[in-house]
Design an enzyme around this catalytic site. Structure first.
Site, PDB file in Angstrom:
ATOM      1  N   PRO A 196     -13.073 -24.599  -2.573  1.00 38.43           N
ATOM      2  CA  PRO A 196     -13.267 -23.185  -2.253  1.00 38.43           C
ATOM      3  C   PRO A 196     -13.188 -22.896  -0.752  1.00 38.43           C
ATOM      4  CG  PRO A 196     -15.354 -24.200  -2.824  1.00 38.43           C
ATOM      5  CD  PRO A 196     -14.287 -25.213  -3.103  1.00 38.43           C
ATOM      6  N   ASP A 241       0.848  -1.189   0.000  1.00 35.50           N
ATOM      7  CA  ASP A 241       0.000   0.000   0.000  1.00 35.50           C
ATOM      8  C   ASP A 241       0.891   1.251   0.000  1.00 35.50           C
ATOM      9  OD1 ASP A 241       0.934   0.355   2.622  1.00 35.50           O
ATOM     10  OD2 ASP A 241      -0.934  -0.295   3.550  1.00 35.50           O
TER      11      ASP A 241
END
Length: 138
Positions: free
Chosen positions: A59, A17
């Site tokens: 998943p 970031d």
């Protein structure tokens, strides 16, 4: 304790970031890749596992993490992954991330072994995890 897979990951600039630390969603991509690498280390590369066991995939249905130390661009971290628990059609994966010898992150995933729904191929349905899959991690 079972199979533990270790995977070194170099932190790229695109993982970070504006403060120069890894943006937390990027870790979940790394954890997903670490789970795939864990299965490959057990002799179950995902592309072969899907075909061999006629499943859609594994998943993730739940995840959480605890962050202790930030990682920055240019760091190399080591992700240690293992199956913490097998259930009938789901399993828990534990990831521990190290910067050198320091524990940086603890993370947990619950995943489900799924195939096509027998009545509607557009849907998925959990299936019992084959015992021979579980045995590979002992």
């Amino acid at each position: 304790m079972g199979l533990i897979n270790r995977r070194d990951v170099f932190i790229e600039w695109g993982d970070c970031d504006p403060a120069g630390i890894v943006y937390y969603p990027r870790y979940f991509v790394m954890f997903d890749n670490a789970t795939v690498a864990l299965f490959a280390a057990a002799g179950l590369p995902k592309h072969e596992m899907v075909t061999t066991y006629d499943i859609v995939g594994i998943p993730m249905v739940d995840t959480r993490s605890r962050f202790h130390i930030p990682s920055r661009w240019g760091d190399t971290i080591t992700i240690e992954s293992r199956i913490a628990q097998w259930k009938r059609s789901s399993f828990d994966v534990e990831h521990r991330v190290f910067k050198g010898s320091d524990l940086a992150i603890e993370a947990w995933e619950t995943r489900v072994w799924v195939g096509r729904h027998p009545n509607d191929p557009e849907r998925i349905k959990s299936q019992e995890i084959p015992q021979d899959v579980k045995t590979r991690f002992d």
